[in-house]
Scaffold this motif. Structure first.
Motif, PDB file in Angstrom:
ATOM      1  N   GLU A   1       0.835  -1.209   0.000  1.00 32.31           N
ATOM      2  CA  GLU A   1       0.000   0.000   0.000  1.00 32.31           C
ATOM      3  C   GLU A   1       0.872   1.262   0.000  1.00 32.31           C
ATOM      4  O   GLU A   1       0.618   2.209  -0.756  1.00 32.31           O
ATOM      5  CB  GLU A   1      -0.920   0.004   1.214  1.00 32.31           C
ATOM      6  CG  GLU A   1      -1.847   1.191   1.284  1.00 32.31           C
ATOM      7  CD  GLU A   1      -2.713   1.173   2.534  1.00 32.31           C
ATOM      8  OE1 GLU A   1      -3.192   2.261   2.897  1.00 32.31           O
ATOM      9  OE2 GLU A   1      -2.892   0.104   3.138  1.00 32.31           O
TER      10      GLU A   1
ATOM     11  N   THR B   1       2.568   1.617  -3.406  1.00 35.51           N
ATOM     12  CA  THR B   1       1.610   2.058  -4.419  1.00 35.51           C
ATOM     13  C   THR B   1       1.350   3.550  -4.291  1.00 35.51           C
ATOM     14  O   THR B   1       1.319   4.283  -5.292  1.00 35.51           O
ATOM     15  CB  THR B   1       0.286   1.271  -4.286  1.00 35.51           C
ATOM     16  OG1 THR B   1       0.580  -0.120  -4.376  1.00 35.51           O
ATOM     17  CG2 THR B   1      -0.695   1.658  -5.362  1.00 35.51           C
ATOM     18  N   THR B   2       1.176   4.031  -3.077  1.00 37.03           N
ATOM     19  CA  THR B   2       0.962   5.463  -2.841  1.00 37.03           C
ATOM     20  C   THR B   2       2.182   6.262  -3.282  1.00 37.03           C
ATOM     21  O   THR B   2       2.050   7.309  -3.924  1.00 37.03           O
ATOM     22  CB  THR B   2       0.672   5.719  -1.351  1.00 37.03           C
ATOM     23  OG1 THR B   2      -0.435   4.921  -0.956  1.00 37.03           O
ATOM     24  CG2 THR B   2       0.385   7.180  -1.088  1.00 37.03           C
TER      25      THR B   2
ATOM     26  N   ARG C   1       4.467   5.437  -5.545  1.00 37.87           N
ATOM     27  CA  ARG C   1       4.549   5.421  -7.006  1.00 37.87           C
ATOM     28  C   ARG C   1       3.555   6.403  -7.626  1.00 37.87           C
ATOM     29  O   ARG C   1       3.862   7.092  -8.588  1.00 37.87           O
ATOM     30  CB  ARG C   1       4.309   4.016  -7.545  1.00 37.87           C
ATOM     31  CG  ARG C   1       5.461   3.070  -7.293  1.00 37.87           C
ATOM     32  CD  ARG C   1       5.137   1.653  -7.754  1.00 37.87           C
ATOM     33  NE  ARG C   1       6.168   0.728  -7.389  1.00 37.87           N
ATOM     34  CZ  ARG C   1       7.211   0.410  -8.163  1.00 37.87           C
ATOM     35  NH1 ARG C   1       7.343   0.974  -9.344  1.00 37.87           N
ATOM     36  NH2 ARG C   1       8.106  -0.449  -7.748  1.00 37.87           N
ATOM     37  N   LYS C   2       2.354   6.485  -7.049  1.00 37.99           N
ATOM     38  CA  LYS C   2       1.327   7.394  -7.561  1.00 37.99           C
ATOM     39  C   LYS C   2       1.783   8.847  -7.408  1.00 37.99           C
ATOM     40  O   LYS C   2       1.666   9.645  -8.333  1.00 37.99           O
ATOM     41  CB  LYS C   2       0.011   7.166  -6.821  1.00 37.99           C
ATOM     42  CG  LYS C   2      -1.113   8.064  -7.304  1.00 37.99           C
ATOM     43  CD  LYS C   2      -2.396   7.775  -6.542  1.00 37.99           C
ATOM     44  CE  LYS C   2      -3.494   8.665  -7.035  1.00 37.99           C
ATOM     45  NZ  LYS C   2      -3.958   9.609  -6.067  1.00 37.99           N
ATOM     46  N   GLU C   3       2.303   9.198  -6.235  1.00 36.74           N
ATOM     47  CA  GLU C   3       2.767  10.568  -5.997  1.00 36.74           C
ATOM     48  C   GLU C   3       3.921  10.933  -6.930  1.00 36.74           C
ATOM     49  O   GLU C   3       3.978  12.047  -7.447  1.00 36.74           O
ATOM     50  CB  GLU C   3       3.197  10.741  -4.542  1.00 36.74           C
ATOM     51  CG  GLU C   3       2.041  10.761  -3.571  1.00 36.74           C
ATOM     52  CD  GLU C   3       2.495  10.978  -2.136  1.00 36.74           C
ATOM     53  OE1 GLU C   3       3.492  11.696  -1.922  1.00 36.74           O
ATOM     54  OE2 GLU C   3       1.846  10.427  -1.232  1.00 36.74           O
TER      55      GLU C   3
ATOM     56  N   ARG D   1       4.549   9.580  -9.891  1.00 42.57           N
ATOM     57  CA  ARG D   1       4.007   9.685 -11.251  1.00 42.57           C
ATOM     58  C   ARG D   1       3.359  11.049 -11.464  1.00 42.57           C
ATOM     59  O   ARG D   1       3.540  11.684 -12.503  1.00 42.57           O
ATOM     60  CB  ARG D   1       2.991   8.566 -11.487  1.00 42.57           C
ATOM     61  CG  ARG D   1       2.825   8.168 -12.923  1.00 42.57           C
ATOM     62  CD  ARG D   1       1.909   6.971 -13.112  1.00 42.57           C
ATOM     63  NE  ARG D   1       2.166   5.870 -12.222  1.00 42.57           N
ATOM     64  CZ  ARG D   1       1.362   5.431 -11.240  1.00 42.57           C
ATOM     65  NH1 ARG D   1       0.261   5.913 -11.025  1.00 42.57           N
ATOM     66  NH2 ARG D   1       1.660   4.445 -10.446  1.00 42.57           N
ATOM     67  N   GLU D   2       2.593  11.521 -10.462  1.00 36.24           N
ATOM     68  CA  GLU D   2       1.934  12.827 -10.553  1.00 36.24           C
ATOM     69  C   GLU D   2       2.950  13.966 -10.630  1.00 36.24           C
ATOM     70  O   GLU D   2       2.677  15.004 -11.216  1.00 36.24           O
ATOM     71  CB  GLU D   2       0.995  13.031  -9.364  1.00 36.24           C
ATOM     72  CG  GLU D   2      -0.242  12.164  -9.419  1.00 36.24           C
ATOM     73  CD  GLU D   2      -1.064  12.211  -8.137  1.00 36.24           C
ATOM     74  OE1 GLU D   2      -0.633  12.854  -7.157  1.00 36.24           O
ATOM     75  OE2 GLU D   2      -2.135  11.582  -8.120  1.00 36.24           O
TER      76      GLU D   2
ATOM     77  N   GLU E   1       9.824   9.155 -12.845  1.00 39.93           N
ATOM     78  CA  GLU E   1       9.735   7.725 -13.136  1.00 39.93           C
ATOM     79  C   GLU E   1      10.431   6.953 -12.013  1.00 39.93           C
ATOM     80  O   GLU E   1      11.566   7.270 -11.651  1.00 39.93           O
ATOM     81  CB  GLU E   1      10.398   7.426 -14.478  1.00 39.93           C
ATOM     82  CG  GLU E   1      10.126   6.035 -14.956  1.00 39.93           C
ATOM     83  CD  GLU E   1      10.546   5.829 -16.408  1.00 39.93           C
ATOM     84  OE1 GLU E   1      10.696   4.669 -16.794  1.00 39.93           O
ATOM     85  OE2 GLU E   1      10.715   6.825 -17.126  1.00 39.93           O
TER      86      GLU E   1
END
Length: 162
Positions: A35, A38-39, A41-43, A45-46, A50
């Motif tokens: 979890e 994933t969080t 990686r999302k931040e 990406r935004e 990379e």
């Protein structure tokens, strides 16, 4: 296809990613839950960063002869690489923010615009405000004395009018 050829393809992919990079950062991601990862990686990406995990030997071959060669001595153990293209400090900022709440995420080293930094240096870069915010502060510091001067002149003019 032989194993050497397969590995060369991966090394070439990493080299291609590094060509347009303004900065790279190595982190030890051991201890992160799925979890949390994933969080993270999302931040990233935004923020336009990379974030990938490659084999250390592949990254080592890819950075040889580049401006990022100095990080090769930190390619031991589980290592993830954050590559920034536009904003050189974006990756460090996001990772520093996550590291404040998660002690298991550890900075290893990085290269920002051709300059090598150790873990402490990258953490310090991560705590710097974004470029736009710094420019806003600078503009505010220029504007403040001028606004004060204008108010004083206005008050003097109003006093003379009376």
């Amino acid at each position: 296809m032989a194993k050497v050829e397969q590995k060369q393809v991966v090394v070439d992919q990493i080299k291609a990613k590094l060509e347009g990079a303004s900065s790279i950062l190595l982190v030890d991601y051991r201890g992160l839950t799925v979890e949390q990862d994933t969080t993270l990686r999302k931040e990233l990406r935004e923020a336009g960063v990379e974030y990938k995990v490659f084999k250390n030997t592949m990254v080592n071959f890819a950075v040889q002869g580049t401006e990022f060669e100095a990080i090769s001595k930190h390619l031991e153990g589980p290592t993830a690489i954050a590559i920034s293209y536009e904003d050189a400090t974006a990756g460090a900022r996001v990772l520093a923010k996550v590291a404040k709440t998660n002690e298991k995420l550890e900075f290893k080293a990085g290269v920002v615009e051709g300059t090598y930094y150790d873990a402490q240096g990258m953490l310090a870069i991560g705590n710097i405000a974004p470029r736009e915010e710094l420019l806003g502060r600078l503009l505010g510091s220029f504007q403040s004395p001028m606004a004060s001067f204008a108010r004083v002149i206005k008050q003097v003019a109003e006093k003379d009018a009376e």
